[in-house]
Design an enzyme around this catalytic site. Structure first.
Site, PDB file in Angstrom:
ATOM      1  N   HIS A 544       0.859  -1.185   0.000  1.00  0.00           N
ATOM      2  CA  HIS A 544       0.000   0.000   0.000  1.00  0.00           C
ATOM      3  C   HIS A 544       0.897   1.238   0.000  1.00  0.00           C
ATOM      4  O   HIS A 544       0.908   2.031   0.935  1.00  0.00           O
ATOM      5  CB  HIS A 544      -0.905   0.006   1.235  1.00  0.00           C
ATOM      6  N   HIS A 587      -7.125   0.011   2.760  1.00  0.00           N
ATOM      7  CA  HIS A 587      -6.917  -0.685   1.488  1.00  0.00           C
ATOM      8  C   HIS A 587      -7.194   0.379   0.441  1.00  0.00           C
ATOM      9  O   HIS A 587      -8.307   0.892   0.350  1.00  0.00           O
ATOM     10  CB  HIS A 587      -7.851  -1.887   1.347  1.00  0.00           C
TER      11      HIS A 587
END
Length: 614
Positions: A544, A587
């Site tokens: 990420h 996310h």
């Protein structure tokens, strides 16, 4: 809206997708977008409704690849032709050891939205307030939510899915956007979902409560079943991945006559000119085939938008002479614009994924294991700092954050100490209003059940920069994982909660009695040193990546303004994960679509104003 590709293109072929550079050589476009990934294709779709747009993507067009399109292939661990990886520089381990970590990214049309876990997470009210507090007016939750809604077609759960635990809050979703978001059909492992929710509430003494929808902007202290970036294909009668390619590019409804997409080519650099006043204007891009060959230039008349992701966008700027002038001179690149923040402030969540507990023999049913249709993180919990640490230790954590000037800033990836102090302060403010502290999620499997965790707001800062010996090779990524003591405290707390879950009914009833030992996870009463060793020996990149072209004031190391314009330029913008100054998207993908929609809105406004239209 979504259909099989051969059917789709039998109706219309408006968008032009090609790997043949002869179709674009000596061409001029109003807008050029560098990168056909998550945000790049979304921005291109919106701009090309009324303008000519070129997208350049280094990966392939994998429209009909089942490994990419089948959402259950991700959890199966099937190698993807879109998944590529580079190695980090050696990162901190236990007792002074070092180890390199693979840093994966997507390289095909759709980018990382074609390889991700598809989990339907959004940022929170507290996190977007933190982004706005770092000098970014117009980026708070109330301003940002409509852009996420614009991107989404949410399919509410049907009565059978709701009976098994799915739920939602209608008003926070969008219903007319390109990206399909829904629960799986049927709901994955419903018995495990009920057990996971019950166990979380027990482990956190009822402080982490059941919520119908984790996308509503409220902060942590809740647990829920999760929806995904998937849509149900009626022709195939199965769930399919809603990548940015299958949302903004391939469907018939999204065809754009002004859009050209060039695949299997990489952008070497942005071509610029400098005015008498020192302002930089992008005049085009220099392109080369990914397999090697002659470079050529494409000309732009309005703007260049870089959307190559947090690992690659800074390097394209650096190859263009935009970045830290001293560093660029040292590696033989002529500086065009001195912007020290390019490549700095790089962040990533760390993941604790070596946490699979052997399944008890009696629990081997598809209501628990999900059979072949497995998705990652079917139940997610987001406890707050107080939920995780207790009141006293949560206050101690806040004090650590508010006293960051004592940290060894010299080894971090920030431009100056003031930048880290400012970021730590807004993180502390976010925790004070109950921003999620960690995320815990449950994933079924045929022989084991995984209880994984990751951090959400790391303070450790890394740096990425061009490879001096070969500018076309992988960049140098020094992530600086867990170099902040704050982050170590968070990781240890997450590890301890994983252990507690594994011994707490009803989840513990589903796994073997010696599951903790068999999995190698620290016991509940493990010492601080034992847990730290396990964390440092097993943590991985959560893939990420954000922050390497941060949207912050220039004096704090910012690279782009709140309008996403690169400081010192007239028409060069960045629209991807690299602009996020904080790692606030648990996310990232649904939040990144919001960034793309907002970026397109600002770009189109500039285009209208420059053309004399209101």
């Amino acid at each position: 809206m979504w259909s099989l590709l051969p059917v789709l293109f039998s109706f219309a072929q408006a968008t032009f997708i090609t790997s043949d550079a002869s179709n674009v050589i000596n061409s001029s476009f109003e807008f050029i977008i560098v990168g056909g990934g998550t945000t790049g294709l979304a921005v291109a779709n919106r701009l090309a409704a009324n303008h000519t747009v070129l997208v350049v993507e280094q990966g392939q067009d994998l429209a009909n690849n089942e490994i990419v399109n089948n959402p259950f292939m991700f959890a199966a661990g099937t190698p993807s032709p879109c998944r590529f990886s580079m190695n980090s520089t050696p990162q901190i381990g236990f007792g002074g050891t070092r180890r390199s970590l693979p840093l994966s990214y997507g390289s095909c049309l759709g980018g990382s939205s074609s390889i991700n876990g598809m989990m339907g997470a959004r940022p929170t009210f507290a996190s977007m307030n933190a982004i706005e507090a770092l000098g970014n007016p117009g980026w708070g939750w109330n301003d940002f939510l409509p852009y996420m809604q614009n991107s989404e077609t949410f399919t509410p759960p049907n009565p059978w899915q709701m009976k098994e635990g799915a739920n939602y809050i209608s008003v926070v979703h969008g219903y007319n956007g390109p990206v399909g978001v829904s629960f799986s059909r049927p709901l994955v492992a419903p018995l495990l979902q009920r057990i996971a929710k019950k166990t979380i509430q027990t482990v956190f003494s009822g402080e982490v409560t059941l919520t119908p929808d984790m996308g509503d902007g409220f902060s942590g202290g809740h647990v829920s079943s999760f929806y995904y970036q998937i849509h149900f294909n009626k022709t195939l009668h199965s769930d399919r991945r809603s990548s940015s390619a299958w949302s903004y590019l391939y469907p018939q409804k999204q065809q754009r006559i002004g859009l050209t997409v060039l695949t299997e080519h990489m952008v070497n650099s942005v071509v610029t000119s400098t005015s008498a006043s020192g302002k930089i204007t992008a005049t085009g891009i220099l392109i080369e085939p990914t397999t090697g060959g002659q470079k050529f230039e494409c000309v732009v008349s309005r703007e260049v938008i870089i959307s190559a992701g947090a690992l690659h966008s800074p390097v394209i700027l650096q190859r263009s002479g935009i970045g830290n002038a001293t560093f660029l001179g040292d590696v033989g690149i002529e500086p065009v614009l001195d912007l020290p923040g390019v490549g700095a402030n790089l962040q990533d969540h760390i993941g604790l994924y070596n946490t699979s507990f052997p399944l008890a023999p009696f629990a081997n049913s598809t209501n628990i294991t999900a059979g072949t249709d497995v998705l990652t993180g079917i139940v997610v919990a987001q406890p707050t700092a107080q939920d995780t640490l207790g009141l006293e230790d949560a206050h101690a954590m806040e004090n650590l954050l508010r006293n960051t000037s004592g940290y060894a800033v010299s080894v971090s990836g920030v431009v100056n100490p003031e930048s880290l102090v400012a970021q730590a302060a807004v993180i502390a403010d976010a925790y004070q209003i109950d921003h999620p502290f960690i995320e815990i999620f449950f994933t079924p499997g045929s022989v084991s059940l995984q209880v994984a965790a990751h951090t959400i707001l790391p303070l450790s800062r890394g740096r990425i920069y061009v490879n001096a010996t070969d500018p076309s090779a992988d960049p140098i990524a020094d992530m600086q994982y867990l170099t902040s003591e704050v982050d170590m405290h968070v990781a240890v707390a997450a590890a301890r909660r994983i252990s507690r879950i594994a011994v707490t009914p009803p989840f513990s009833d589903l796994i073997t009695k010696n599951a903790l030992d068999e999995a190698g996870v620290p016991r509940v009463n493990a010492t601080e040193e034992e847990v730290r060793k396990w964390v440092l020996d097993t943590y991985v990149s959560d893939i990420h990546f954000v922050g390497s072209n941060s949207m912050m004031p220039k004096e704090l190391g910012g690279v782009v303004s709140p309008e996403l314009l690169v400081y010192g330029t007239t028409n060069l913008r960045i629209a991807d994960a690299s602009i996020l100054p904080l790692s606030v998207f648990p996310h990232p993908t649904l939040g990144l679509y919001g960034i793309a929609e907002k970026a397109a809105d600002m770009i189109l406004l500039t285009a209208r104003e420059s053309s004399g239209y209101n």
